[in-house]
Scaffold this motif. Sequence first.
Motif, short mmCIF file in Angstrom:
data_model
loop_
_atom_site.label_atom_id
_atom_site.label_comp_id
_atom_site.label_asym_id
_atom_site.label_seq_id
_atom_site.Cartn_x
_atom_site.Cartn_y
_atom_site.Cartn_z
N LYS A 23 0.82 -1.31 -0.16
CA LYS A 23 0.05 0.09 0.05
C LYS A 23 1.01 1.30 0.23
CE LYS A 23 -4.48 -0.96 2.12
NZ LYS A 23 -5.45 -0.56 3.07
N THR A 24 1.89 1.19 0.77
CA THR A 24 2.75 2.47 1.01
C THR A 24 3.42 2.70 -0.47
OG1 THR A 24 3.37 1.88 3.37
CG2 THR A 24 5.05 3.43 1.99
N SER A 25 3.86 1.54 -1.10
CA SER A 25 4.44 1.78 -2.32
C SER A 25 3.60 2.03 -3.55
CB SER A 25 5.42 0.51 -2.82
OG SER A 25 4.57 -0.62 -3.07
N GLY A 73 0.10 0.45 11.06
CA GLY A 73 -0.44 1.19 9.98
C GLY A 73 -1.51 2.21 10.44
N ILE A 128 7.25 0.35 5.30
CA ILE A 128 5.89 0.94 5.56
C ILE A 128 6.16 2.39 6.04
CG2 ILE A 128 4.10 0.86 7.34
CD1 ILE A 128 4.59 -2.17 7.52
N LYS A 129 5.37 3.43 5.57
CA LYS A 129 5.46 4.81 6.28
C LYS A 129 4.37 5.12 6.61
CE LYS A 129 9.60 5.08 3.97
NZ LYS A 129 10.60 4.64 4.61
N ASN A 130 4.57 5.41 7.98
CA ASN A 130 3.51 6.16 8.59
C ASN A 130 3.55 7.41 8.84
OD1 ASN A 130 2.04 3.59 9.11
ND2 ASN A 130 2.99 3.27 11.26
#
Length: 161
Positions: free
Chosen positions: A54-56, A80, A114-116
């Motif tokens: 999802k992040t990519s 997430g 993963i980027k939050n």
Amino acid sequence: MPVSEKISQMHLVDLAGSERVGDTGASGQRLLEGTNINKSLSVLGKCISILAEKTSGKKKDVVVPYRESNLTRILQNALGGNSKTCMIAAVSPASICFDESLSTLRYADQVKQIKNVAKINESPQDKLIRELKEENEKLKKKLMEGNLGSEGGSVSSKMIS
């Protein structure tokens, strides 16, 4: 005058240990525990994989299966949500642990993707009150410095209070 309050949570989860039945020689209750741990780790890996995709931008409409395991349900916000998350991967230099170390590093690489974006949760009313108080303080300071005083006039400290 109410004081603003900040609340945070911290989860420390140790995912270490070999849960391979052949390596551990587990039986009975230990075997059942190992099976449950493996299920939780499998679902965690699935969640991490989906979140990384999802992040990519590869997958946008996929639902993350947090509810498939107690572990992922507990870590839902950390994985997430609105949080800052850190993962520490412990690997062994021993050649006997090569497969597990490689698996751990691949796992950590996916987590790294993963980027939050963490932000402070604040109600609109609290935000408005805070902003108005800040503006009020700035205006008081300017008045005391004489920047907003009338032409040729002076401002006393009694007028500001």
